[in-house]
Scaffold this active site. Structure first.
Site, short mmCIF file in Angstrom:
data_model
loop_
_atom_site.label_atom_id
_atom_site.label_comp_id
_atom_site.label_asym_id
_atom_site.label_seq_id
_atom_site.Cartn_x
_atom_site.Cartn_y
_atom_site.Cartn_z
N GLN A 1 0.87 -1.18 0.00
CA GLN A 1 0.00 0.00 0.00
C GLN A 1 0.90 1.23 0.00
O GLN A 1 1.66 1.45 0.94
CB GLN A 1 -0.90 0.01 1.23
CG GLN A 1 -1.83 1.22 1.23
CD GLN A 1 -2.78 1.22 2.40
OE1 GLN A 1 -2.36 1.24 3.55
NE2 GLN A 1 -4.06 1.22 2.11
N TYR B 1 -6.05 10.69 3.75
CA TYR B 1 -4.61 10.80 3.51
C TYR B 1 -4.41 11.84 2.38
O TYR B 1 -5.37 12.44 1.91
CB TYR B 1 -4.05 9.42 3.17
CG TYR B 1 -3.96 8.52 4.39
CD1 TYR B 1 -5.09 8.17 5.10
CD2 TYR B 1 -2.74 8.06 4.86
CE1 TYR B 1 -5.02 7.37 6.24
CE2 TYR B 1 -2.66 7.25 5.99
CZ TYR B 1 -3.79 6.92 6.68
OH TYR B 1 -3.72 6.13 7.80
N ARG C 1 -10.12 -7.25 9.52
CA ARG C 1 -10.24 -7.79 10.87
C ARG C 1 -10.50 -9.29 10.91
O ARG C 1 -9.99 -10.00 11.79
CB ARG C 1 -11.35 -7.05 11.62
CG ARG C 1 -10.95 -5.64 12.00
CD ARG C 1 -12.14 -4.80 12.37
NE ARG C 1 -13.04 -4.62 11.23
CZ ARG C 1 -14.18 -3.98 11.29
NH1 ARG C 1 -14.57 -3.46 12.43
NH2 ARG C 1 -14.92 -3.84 10.21
C1 LIG Z 1 -5.89 -2.58 13.06
C2 LIG Z 1 -6.26 -1.98 11.75
C3 LIG Z 1 -5.30 -1.25 11.03
C4 LIG Z 1 -5.63 -0.70 9.78
N1 LIG Z 1 -4.66 -0.06 9.04
C5 LIG Z 1 -4.96 0.36 7.79
C6 LIG Z 1 -3.94 0.92 6.96
O1 LIG Z 1 -2.77 1.00 7.32
N2 LIG Z 1 -4.31 1.34 5.72
C7 LIG Z 1 -5.61 1.25 5.27
O2 LIG Z 1 -5.90 1.65 4.15
N3 LIG Z 1 -6.57 0.72 6.04
C8 LIG Z 1 -6.27 0.26 7.26
N4 LIG Z 1 -7.25 -0.34 8.01
C9 LIG Z 1 -8.60 -0.49 7.43
C10 LIG Z 1 -8.78 -1.85 6.76
O3 LIG Z 1 -7.96 -1.99 5.63
C11 LIG Z 1 -10.23 -2.05 6.31
O4 LIG Z 1 -10.53 -1.00 5.41
C12 LIG Z 1 -11.23 -2.03 7.48
O5 LIG Z 1 -10.72 -2.74 8.59
C13 LIG Z 1 -12.57 -2.61 7.07
O6 LIG Z 1 -12.41 -3.94 6.66
P1 LIG Z 1 -12.79 -5.20 7.63
O7 LIG Z 1 -14.21 -5.03 8.04
O8 LIG Z 1 -12.57 -6.40 6.77
O9 LIG Z 1 -11.88 -5.15 8.79
C14 LIG Z 1 -6.95 -0.87 9.26
C15 LIG Z 1 -7.87 -1.60 9.99
C16 LIG Z 1 -7.55 -2.16 11.22
C17 LIG Z 1 -8.58 -2.97 11.95
#
Ligand SMILES: Cc1cc2nc3c(=O)[nH]c(=O)nc-3n(C[C@H](O)[C@H](O)[C@H](O)COP(=O)(O)O)c2cc1C
Length: 390
Positions: free
Chosen positions: A99, A169, A346
């Site tokens: 990324q 961002y 997650r």
């Molecule tokens: C602990 C954590 C760290 C994350 N760090 C990033 C990140 O560095 N860059 C990003 O674009 N999204 C980040 N996200 C967002 C996830 O990529 C994703 O968009 C979000 O968790 C929703 O997806 P999910 O329901 O499958 O978790 C993060 C999410 C979590 C839970």
């Protein structure tokens, strides 16, 4: 017939063993800004667990583009470690995405030791400093830095470059009218606000051609007044599609700066979050304004689906559905709806081997409970606290 989510598929020039993607979740395993064995192990777990593609979170194109000083800046000093990471992942049969981003106003200038920059000047709740407005020279330098980063990641063996265009961002701050009050060619109507996104996508694609896939993480809605709405994002992504520089879009939403819970849904871990933050932010989060920042949204499976379907209708390029995917039937429905890939954050933190479990037919559902207590662990080594309370 809808494609099998667990069968091989092409993402631009890259062949993936299946259509599941580990979405970027900042790992918190690069204390010196270098790839560590712990970072490799983190990605090995999901790669060995069956995903088609794992995404290394937040690789910064410039020092001021880190969210904080522990992040990797891609360049000569970090290339060797990035190669080691890519090689380890390839041995599992999975592919690896990086990324690529510039945090803009989400950067903590105090931690980085260099002021953050954004579309327009604004105070930073993270550093208590002013974020300065990017100059023409900054934007030329940053575009060149995206190109150099892309080249380094290709040399390091990465398969996919994911350009970060969401979550407030830098590129996303230019897109949002409430954050971009510029009067020059980088502001005003969508054409001006989308200029940086388009310029970066074009420059990166011209550099890498078909050596790797180039994708972008975009917002289906920023979720705050002054952010990009769904209607405007539909127009924006249609322009990206017409430009033809991207192999797929990952559909996210929300704003790390203005409305983070829109990204995640589910429980809001205010106490854990406050405890992980620097002192001024910690105090601020206990105020009514701070509490408003961490709004509550009900979690439901595939919570961006309604909005994502509008993008599916409007666009013909490959799309990755993201947001609250935990179940096999959700993944299969995503295929029926015409999404080419499913991305998960997650659910895979909770169970890195979820994809293999689903393939083996041992499970139908992931067991993530969306408590979101993984979120504050990004400062101390990202993990599921249910799985690993230590
Ligand atoms: C602990 C954590 C760290 C994350 N760090 C990033 C990140 O560095 N860059 C990003 O674009 N999204 C980040 N996200 C967002 C996830 O990529 C994703 O968009 C979000 O968790 C929703 O997806 P999910 O329901 O499958 O978790 C993060 C999410 C979590 C839970």
């Amino acid at each position: 017939m809808a494609p099998d989510v667990f069968a091989p598929a092409r993402l631009g020039p890259v062949e993936l063993r299946n259509r599941t993607v580990k979405a970027a979740t900042f790992e918190g395993r690069t204390p010196d800004g270098q790839v560590t064995d712990a970072l490799i192990d983190y990605h090995l777990a999901v790669a060995q667990g069956g995903v088609g593609l794992t995404t290394v979170a937040y690789l910064a194109v410039a020092p001021e583009g880190r969210t904080h000083r522990e992040q990797v800046v891609v360049g000569a000093a970090t290339e060797k470690g990035l190669s080691r990471l890519a090689e380890a992942i390839h041995q599992t049969g999975a592919k690896i995405a990086g990324q690529v981003g510039h945090a803009g106003p989400v950067a903590n200038g105090r931690s980085n030791g260099v002021h953050a920059l954004s579309a327009s000047r604004m105070p930073s709740p993270l550093s208590m400093q002013m974020v300065r407005a990017a100059s023409e020279a900054d934007l030329a330098r940053i575009t060149a830095a995206y190109v150099a980063t892309a080249r380094t990641l290709v040399r390091a063996g990465f398969d996919v470059l994911e350009l970060h265009m969401a979550h407030s961002y830098l590129i996303s701050s230019f897109l949002a009218p409430g954050l971009n009050r510029r009067k020059d060619r980088w502001g005003g109507p969508l054409e001006g606000r989308a200029r940086l996104a388009r310029q970066v996508a074009r420059a990166v694609k011209e550099e890498v051609g078909d050596e790797v896939a180039v994708t972008a993480k975009v917002s289906v809605s920023d979720g705050f007044r002054g952010g990009v709405t769904t209607d405007e994002s539909l127009d924006f992504t249609a322009v990206l599609e017409a430009d033809g520089h991207l192999d797929a879009l990952q559909l996210s939403g929300g704003s790390s700066l203005m409305n983070p819970m829109y990204l995640f849904r589910g429980e809001t871990p205010v106490r854990e979050f406050a405890a992980a933050m620097p002192l001024p932010v910690r105090v601020g989060m206990r105020t009514p304004v701070g509490r408003k920042f961490l709004k509550e949204y009900d979690f439901h499976e595939a919570y961006f689906l309604d909005k994502a379907l509008r993008f599916r209708e409007r666009l013909s390029m490959p799309l990755m559905l993201l947001g609250g995917i935990n179940r096999r039937d959700t993944m299969e429905q995503a295929m029926v709806h015409g999404f080419e890939f499913v991305a998960m954050g997650r659910a895979l933190l909770r169970e890195p081997s979820l994809v293999n479990e689903l393939i083996a037919g041992r499970e139908a559902d992931g067991v993530c409970i969306h408590c979101n207590r993984c979120m504050p662990t990004i400062y101390s080594g990202t993990r599921c606290v249910v799985l690993d309370p230590a």
